[in-house]
Design an enzyme around this catalytic site. Structure first.
Site, short mmCIF file in Angstrom:
data_model
loop_
_atom_site.label_atom_id
_atom_site.label_comp_id
_atom_site.label_asym_id
_atom_site.label_seq_id
_atom_site.Cartn_x
_atom_site.Cartn_y
_atom_site.Cartn_z
N GLY B 71 0.92 -1.18 0.04
CA GLY B 71 0.01 0.04 -0.06
C GLY B 71 0.92 1.14 -0.09
CB THR B 72 4.00 2.23 1.93
OG1 THR B 72 3.48 2.08 3.12
CG2 THR B 72 5.14 3.15 1.69
CG ASN B 153 -4.25 4.65 9.54
OD1 ASN B 153 -4.50 5.62 8.95
ND2 ASN B 153 -3.04 4.31 9.82
CD GLN B 181 -7.24 -0.21 8.62
OE1 GLN B 181 -7.34 -1.21 8.68
NE2 GLN B 181 -5.82 -0.03 8.50
CB SER B 201 -2.09 -2.78 1.70
OG SER B 201 -1.28 -3.39 2.29
CG HIS B 203 -0.35 -6.13 5.37
ND1 HIS B 203 -0.29 -5.92 6.63
CD2 HIS B 203 0.07 -4.99 4.45
CE1 HIS B 203 0.30 -4.56 6.68
NE2 HIS B 203 0.23 -4.14 5.46
CB THR B 239 10.46 -10.36 -11.98
OG1 THR B 239 11.50 -10.09 -12.83
CG2 THR B 239 10.11 -11.63 -12.13
CB CYS B 332 3.52 2.52 9.19
SG CYS B 332 2.79 1.37 8.18
#
Lengths: 385, 385
Positions: B71-72, B153, B181, B201, B203, B239, B332
């Protein structure tokens, strides 16, 4: 038909022991390595242990090793990061036309967008770099970075990195070494090589695709590419991919532990393949510097008549139809329908470049597949020669 | 002591069915998706199928969906990519002080390095954005981008994205929505939301760490962050991480398929937790907009006397000692030893911000853990209040 994979310079399968190593970090030890609670600390400890292992493998301090999502990201970070650090001053960067596209396109973007001056060091028809030319091209107080790969991904050429690093150092210029293709094949020691920045990519040595790392010597001026949290000592924001970081370190450790053994094995596969090609009566020429090359990469040109007017991928597709997977230059440049920029830079014509193939081996290849692959090459080429 | 994980807004465990989905791409279907041979095509097909699935989940065309490593990275790409596309012209970007650091630090870097003008839209003490202020801050022919998150978030606040998008559109300004989020919690339809760029994102909704995606509306001017090969339609060289791309699409599909059910469940966990806290006699106040918020995030302040002079992490460490994992703002930003920038922006004092905790639930939490967690909160707070 059993398929034969001889494109290990493009990517490799993840080794079973590497898969096993990373598995616990998906469901069980899933914490965010930046969280301060126990779940986070378990992840953090694993990541820092991986960083230490990786640092040890390349002779660096752990504080100089930063995880990234790929070799391409690491190359971009090295080149743009250094350029951005000098923004506002004259910036001149020296590289080579034989570099990977991650380097070349980063440079081209800096040139176009920010007027960064780019020069390429001269090379001969085998891709050997002219270090006198390199010296001549250095501009006092303008040249900020020299970026030269350790070993060429298409030809296998091993460049004289120590000499290049010494030239850079003597002129007070930073030196970045793209070691993506050499990692796990040659010993990588940042002190011996003399690199200020060095990039590697996991999927070239049996770690997964989606993880790489960059070595940044302490004190090297480099802006970040990804801003956000304080991850990776403020060098690269992003929630850490612990599973893949652990996989990367383990894979390099494993590869380095059996470097000589693996290299001897892939060299024998390479030689067996060449012998079998000759036995099949296939005419070919070898591209690149045969004196200094990685043992696992072959770059072959076939005397296909120019009148055939091959599209770029015809040879590869003919081989694929025979069940043999090889490539024509870097996979990263495929889909572009263009012949290899490396072969063109060596002075080959477009038809010559299109009539070439890169064949690359790994420890997972067997001797009998290699002989069989040569037979299939002969079959495919029969229709093209 | 059984540990209780209530930090699902930081990261989530990978769901077993997602692990199963990605496993074949490590050892068996390991090809480089940019290779033209059969190994490559198997990988390519899986990746493009994942892209189609992902596109469908967000109401986009597959050609508008690009995988990224996080996401970052996606936030950085959206913001810097648009800014770089306008380089040489006046550039003004409007965002909010309540955004994630990936947005804020990207903006700050653009400001410092390139003189990009940044404005933040005003908000009230609950974090509700003032859209009249947003309108006033738009500068004709200078404002290039508005970047506002779908849901906060730290607080869980859901922002009026459709209204913001309409304002942006009426003024001919691009709109980026950080949906990191909200993805997997709220329906995400780029047409309904009106976003030109949107980032997610994996995760946060049970895909692994190390994969995200960005939606880029056809025709949106955006430079790439990563240059190299022609991957991702020239938007993002590297890749392709096929395993994680497949996991991301599957995870969002799974989350969206049970959106209402999961949300009802985490809402009941949330309410049970609050009830249990009250039953334990723990005094607390809720931060954020309680009218419009994600069901899985609670942001609580405790009346710890300022004379206690808490270090930022004392409350979290006390809870961790009790075996409860929660956070204090974004993971973060942790390690920074600073109180949450979001709570400070709401007007809280440093001591108040330090006496706060974000508690976040997932479908993997059980009702009894939530009640137990409240008891442990009471224990930990006993020593601090």
């Amino acid at each position: 038909m059993t398929r034969i994979y001889l494109d290990n310079a493009s990517t490799t399968p993840v080794a079973p022991e590497i898969v096993a190593e990373m598995m616990p970090f998906f469901e069980e030890r899933f914490g965010n390595a930046s969280s301060i609670h126990a779940y986070g600390q378990v992840a953090r400890n694993a990541l820092e242990l991986a960083r230490e292992e990786l640092a040890k493998e390349i002779g660096a301090k752990p504080s100089e090793v930063f995880f990234a999502s790929s070799g391409t990201e690491a190359d971009n970070l090295a080149i743009k990061g250094v350029a951005f650090a000098f923004l506002g001053k004259p910036i001149h960067i020296i590289s080579s036309a034989l570099e990977h596209k991650a380097v070349l396109e980063s440079l081209e973007w800096l040139r176009k967008k920010f007027g960064v001056a780019i020069d390429f060091v001269a090379h001969d028809a085998n891709g050997r770099l002219d270090l006198d030319d390199l010296k001549r091209k250095i501009r006092p107080n303008e040249t900020r970075l020299i970026s030269i790969m350790h070993a060429n991904n298409e030809l296998g050429n091993i460049n004289p990195i120590k000499d290049i690093a010494a030239i850079a150092k003597a002129h007070g210029v930073l030196f970045h070494c793209d070691a993506v293709q050499s990692a796990g094949k040659l010993p990588l020691n940042v002190e011996e090589l003399g690199a200020d920045l060095m990039t590697i990519s996991g999927h070239k040595f049996h770690a997964p695709k989606g993880i790489g790392a960059i070595y940044v010597r302490t004190g090297t001026p480099m802006e970040s590419l990804l801003h956000g949290g304080t991850h990776e000592r403020n060098r690269r924001a992003s929630t850490e991919n612990v599973a893949f970081g652990v996989a990367l370190a383990k894979a390099l450790k494993l590869a380095n532990a059996c470097l000589d053994e693996t290299n001897a094995r892939v060299l024998s596969l390479r030689n067996a393949f060449l012998d079998a090609l000759r036995n099949e009566g296939v005419p070919f020429a070898l591209n690149g510097d045969q004196e200094n090359c990685l043992p696992h990469i072959l770059n072959l040109s076939f005397p296909i008549p120019p009148s055939r007017k091959l599209a770029s991928d015809v040879l590869l597709l003919a081989l694929d139809a025979e069940g043999v997977a090889v490539s024509n230059g870097s996979a990263c440049a495929s889909g572009a329908e263009k012949p290899s920029h490396v072969l063109l830079a060596l002075g080959k014509s477009e038809p010559e470049a299109k009539a070439s193939a890169r064949v690359s081996f790994s420890k997972f290849n067997a001797l009998d597949e290699v002989a069989e692959a040569a037979r299939r090459f002969a079959n495919a080429l029969k229709r093209l020669l």
